[in-house]
Design a protein around this motif. Structure first.
Motif, short mmCIF file in Angstrom:
data_model
loop_
_atom_site.label_atom_id
_atom_site.label_comp_id
_atom_site.label_asym_id
_atom_site.label_seq_id
_atom_site.Cartn_x
_atom_site.Cartn_y
_atom_site.Cartn_z
N GLY A 1 -1.37 2.29 9.91
CA GLY A 1 -2.34 3.17 9.26
C GLY A 1 -3.76 2.65 9.44
N GLU B 1 -0.96 -5.93 -6.99
CA GLU B 1 -1.90 -6.23 -5.91
C GLU B 1 -1.45 -7.44 -5.10
OE1 GLU B 1 -5.91 -7.10 -7.09
OE2 GLU B 1 -6.62 -6.88 -5.01
N ALA C 1 0.09 6.20 4.89
CA ALA C 1 0.79 5.33 5.85
C ALA C 1 1.98 4.64 5.18
CB ALA C 1 -0.18 4.29 6.42
N GLY D 1 0.82 -1.21 0.00
CA GLY D 1 0.00 0.00 0.00
C GLY D 1 0.85 1.25 0.00
N ILE E 1 -6.83 17.21 3.96
CA ILE E 1 -6.62 16.43 5.19
C ILE E 1 -5.79 17.27 6.16
CG2 ILE E 1 -4.60 15.25 4.16
CD1 ILE E 1 -5.57 12.69 5.70
N ALA F 1 -6.63 10.86 11.52
CA ALA F 1 -6.40 9.58 10.83
C ALA F 1 -5.05 9.56 10.12
CB ALA F 1 -7.54 9.30 9.84
N GLY F 2 -4.77 10.60 9.35
CA GLY F 2 -3.49 10.66 8.65
C GLY F 2 -2.34 10.82 9.64
N GLU G 1 1.91 -1.47 -4.65
CA GLU G 1 0.68 -0.67 -4.64
C GLU G 1 -0.22 -1.16 -5.79
OE1 GLU G 1 -1.10 1.83 -3.01
OE2 GLU G 1 -2.45 1.55 -4.72
N ALA H 1 -1.21 7.64 11.17
CA ALA H 1 -0.41 6.84 10.22
C ALA H 1 1.03 7.35 10.20
CB ALA H 1 -1.04 6.94 8.83
C1 FAD Z 1 -9.77 9.07 -0.81
C2 FAD Z 1 -9.55 9.18 0.64
C3 FAD Z 1 -9.99 10.31 1.31
C4 FAD Z 1 -9.79 10.43 2.70
N1 FAD Z 1 -10.18 11.55 3.33
C5 FAD Z 1 -9.94 11.73 4.64
C6 FAD Z 1 -10.30 12.92 5.32
O1 FAD Z 1 -10.88 13.84 4.75
N2 FAD Z 1 -10.01 13.02 6.64
C7 FAD Z 1 -9.37 12.03 7.31
O2 FAD Z 1 -9.12 12.16 8.51
N3 FAD Z 1 -9.04 10.90 6.70
C8 FAD Z 1 -9.30 10.73 5.38
N4 FAD Z 1 -8.97 9.58 4.78
C9 FAD Z 1 -8.29 8.60 5.56
C10 FAD Z 1 -6.85 8.99 5.73
O3 FAD Z 1 -6.34 9.45 4.51
C11 FAD Z 1 -6.14 7.76 6.20
O4 FAD Z 1 -6.57 7.50 7.51
C12 FAD Z 1 -4.65 7.96 6.28
O5 FAD Z 1 -4.19 8.63 5.16
C13 FAD Z 1 -3.94 6.62 6.36
O6 FAD Z 1 -4.29 5.90 5.23
P1 FAD Z 1 -3.58 4.56 4.82
O7 FAD Z 1 -2.37 4.88 4.02
O8 FAD Z 1 -3.46 3.70 6.00
O9 FAD Z 1 -4.71 3.93 3.90
P2 FAD Z 1 -5.21 4.36 2.46
O10 FAD Z 1 -5.11 5.81 2.24
O11 FAD Z 1 -6.54 3.73 2.29
O12 FAD Z 1 -4.15 3.67 1.51
C14 FAD Z 1 -4.09 2.26 1.32
C15 FAD Z 1 -3.33 2.00 0.05
O13 FAD Z 1 -3.15 0.60 -0.09
C16 FAD Z 1 -3.46 0.20 -1.41
N5 FAD Z 1 -3.89 -1.20 -1.33
C17 FAD Z 1 -4.99 -1.69 -0.71
N6 FAD Z 1 -5.03 -3.03 -0.81
C18 FAD Z 1 -3.93 -3.39 -1.49
C19 FAD Z 1 -3.41 -4.65 -1.92
N7 FAD Z 1 -4.05 -5.80 -1.64
N8 FAD Z 1 -2.26 -4.68 -2.62
C20 FAD Z 1 -1.58 -3.53 -2.90
N9 FAD Z 1 -2.04 -2.30 -2.52
C21 FAD Z 1 -3.19 -2.23 -1.83
C22 FAD Z 1 -4.55 1.17 -1.84
O14 FAD Z 1 -4.64 1.27 -3.25
C23 FAD Z 1 -4.08 2.47 -1.19
O15 FAD Z 1 -3.19 3.18 -2.01
C24 FAD Z 1 -9.14 9.40 3.41
C25 FAD Z 1 -8.71 8.26 2.73
C26 FAD Z 1 -8.89 8.15 1.36
C27 FAD Z 1 -8.38 6.93 0.62
#
Ligand code: FAD
Length: 424
Positions: free
Chosen positions: A300, A129, A11, A7, A42, A313-314, A30, A317
């Motif tokens: 994350g 993936e 995060a 991912g 954010i 949330a961000g 990714e 992470a």
């Molecule tokens: C579009 C969007 C808008 C958001 N808006 C807000 C907001 O306004 N306020 C707020 O507090 N939080 C928001 N969030 C949540 C916040 O961005 C997240 O809590 C924080 O950024 C941590 O995200 P993350 O990287 O853990 O997960 P994510 O941002 O969901 O990223 C996960 C990544 O993993 C990839 N992935 C998933 N499964 C697989 C797999 N099997 N193989 C390979 N890659 C994979 C996805 O494509 C993605 O790029 C939002 C998230 C998104 C996606």
């Protein structure tokens, strides 16, 4: 160490940057082509921006807006109830409270992870993936059937993580909160042209406009103050447990007006200018007690998805990334055995699980609604730390914490005890 991160969201990219800086070879798998990053803003709170600044994050290049003040007011009258001065945050918390356009934040993290700098550049494999995690073998399988091994596997695959099955042994589905959030951006110039709205435009101002029935409209600028970001939280019975979390559903101006019809006439004028409105069903997942198994770790949203009420949330992470970077910085003589890596992951849980779990619980209520989460939150707070009761107290709790200091202290204790056996 060779590290695989699944991912490349906030995060995954932050952890890649932190682990690269700690001297490790990092590869991100990714599944998207990064073209799906959705335009919205954010918060990058001081507890997170402090880490990014230490890592060379260029706030100008990323067009971040430093918060000047944070105001709570009724949506109907706009008469200020709470007004927190954020301009002194750099001296109080060591960094500003920033507002970022998600695409800008993502782009700058990607530049730092893959560009020149300390350690070797992170390799990012797009359209890759992961379809299976094998915690015991410390490997992942991609959809093309290839199997990849590493010393450490970091699952940063978001709220719908499939790695959680490996860690907890079963799925942990998110459940409905009965609320949803509208999200939309409006260029500042569009609002400035309206003489009724123009006086309300203020660089660096965060406004939380509240009303009964849990309705609130959160408004702040991003992208060098050229764009205004809105998040409208409201009760929505359509948000039943059957809905999957999705940031990309369409909504209309009429939907906005149905929910905010009693807001101040100037706010109604703003809502009527909204385009490309999205509706985000707000789902909740209870904190989970452990984030690791073998050499697999969740970070994350995969580890701690949370609602937007605290804007953390961000930031959480990025705290994960800070802790990983610090705890996986090895002295030259340390051999990175399987046991050593598992010990460091155990330390990671000591630093992170309670802090992020408390934030998950805090995020179930507004900063003016502490009574709603008080009992549940208590069990995740260190002894002697009270549940915050007001926006200013939440800010002190959330922003004042330094994960790098905490991780350093925990690692120091572990090393002083001679890297004693830990309970894994
Ligand atoms: C579009 C969007 C808008 C958001 N808006 C807000 C907001 O306004 N306020 C707020 O507090 N939080 C928001 N969030 C949540 C916040 O961005 C997240 O809590 C924080 O950024 C941590 O995200 P993350 O990287 O853990 O997960 P994510 O941002 O969901 O990223 C996960 C990544 O993993 C990839 N992935 C998933 N499964 C697989 C797999 N099997 N193989 C390979 N890659 C994979 C996805 O494509 C993605 O790029 C939002 C998230 C998104 C996606």
């Amino acid at each position: 160490m060779n590290v695989i991160i699944v991912g490349g969201g906030i995060a995954g990219l932050s952890a890649a940057l932190g682990l690269r800086r700690a001297g490790h070879h990092v590869r991100i798998f990714e599944r998207s082509s990064f073209l799906r990053e959705v335009g919205a803003a954010i918060n990058v709170c001081p507890n997170a921006s402090r880490i990014l600044l230490q890592w060379g994050f260029d706030t100008k290049r990323a067009r971040l807006v430093a918060a000047r003040r944070s105001v709570v007011a009724p949506g109907s009258s706009l008469k200020t109830l709470v007004d927190v001065d954020c301009s002194q945050f750099p001296s109080v918390y060591g960094a500003s409270f920033f507002f970022a356009h998600r695409v800008d934040l993502h782009t700058e993290l990607q530049r730092l992870a893959t560009g020149s700098g300390p350690g070797s550049p992170v390799e990012i494999s797009l359209r890759s993936e992961v379809v299976n995690y094998a915690a015991d073998q410390s490997s992942v399988t991609l959809s093309d059937g290839s199997v990849h091994h590493a010393d450490l596997i970091v699952a940063a695959d978001g709220v719908h993580t499939t790695a959680i099955h490996q860690v907890i042994g079963h799925a942990v589905p998110a459940v409905s909160t009965g609320s949803a959030a509208f999200r939309f951006l409006i260029p500042s110039d569009v609002l400035r042209k309206d003489s009724d709205i123009a006086p309300l435009l203020e660089d660096g101002a965060l406004r939380v406009l509240v009303a009964e029935d849990r309705r609130r409209l959160v408004w702040y600028p991003c992208a060098d103050n050229t764009v205004q970001n809105f998040v409208g939280i409201h009760t929505d019975l359509a948000s039943d447990g059957a809905e999957k979390e999705d940031w990309d559903r369409d909504a209309t101006v009429d939907d906005l007006l149905t929910h905010y019809h009693d807001f101040h006439p100037t706010i109604i004028r703003i809502l009527k200018k909204a385009t490309s409105i999205k509706r985000w069903p707000l789902l909740y997942r209870d904190p989970i007690p452990t984030w690791t198994r073998g050499r697999l770790v969740l970070i994350g949203d995969a580890a701690h998805p949370m609602l937007p009420h605290q804007g953390q949330a961000g930031a959480q992470a990025i705290e994960d990334a800070g802790a990983l970077s610090e705890l996986f910085t090895f002295a030259e003589q340390t051999s990175t055995t399987q046991q050593e890596i598992q010990s460091r992951l155990w330390l990671f849980e000591q630093v992170r699980v309670n802090r992020a779990s408390a934030m998950q619980v805090f995020s179930n209520a507004g900063q003016d609604e502490s009574w709603k989460i008080k009992e549940q939150a208590k069990k995740y707070l260190p002894e002697g730390v009270e549940v915050p009761r007001s926006p200013a107290e939440f800010m002190r709790h959330n922003f004042g914490y330094d994960v790098i200091d905490d991780a350093r202290e925990v690692l120091g204790g572990y090393l002083r005890r001679g890297g004693e056996e830990v309970d894994i």
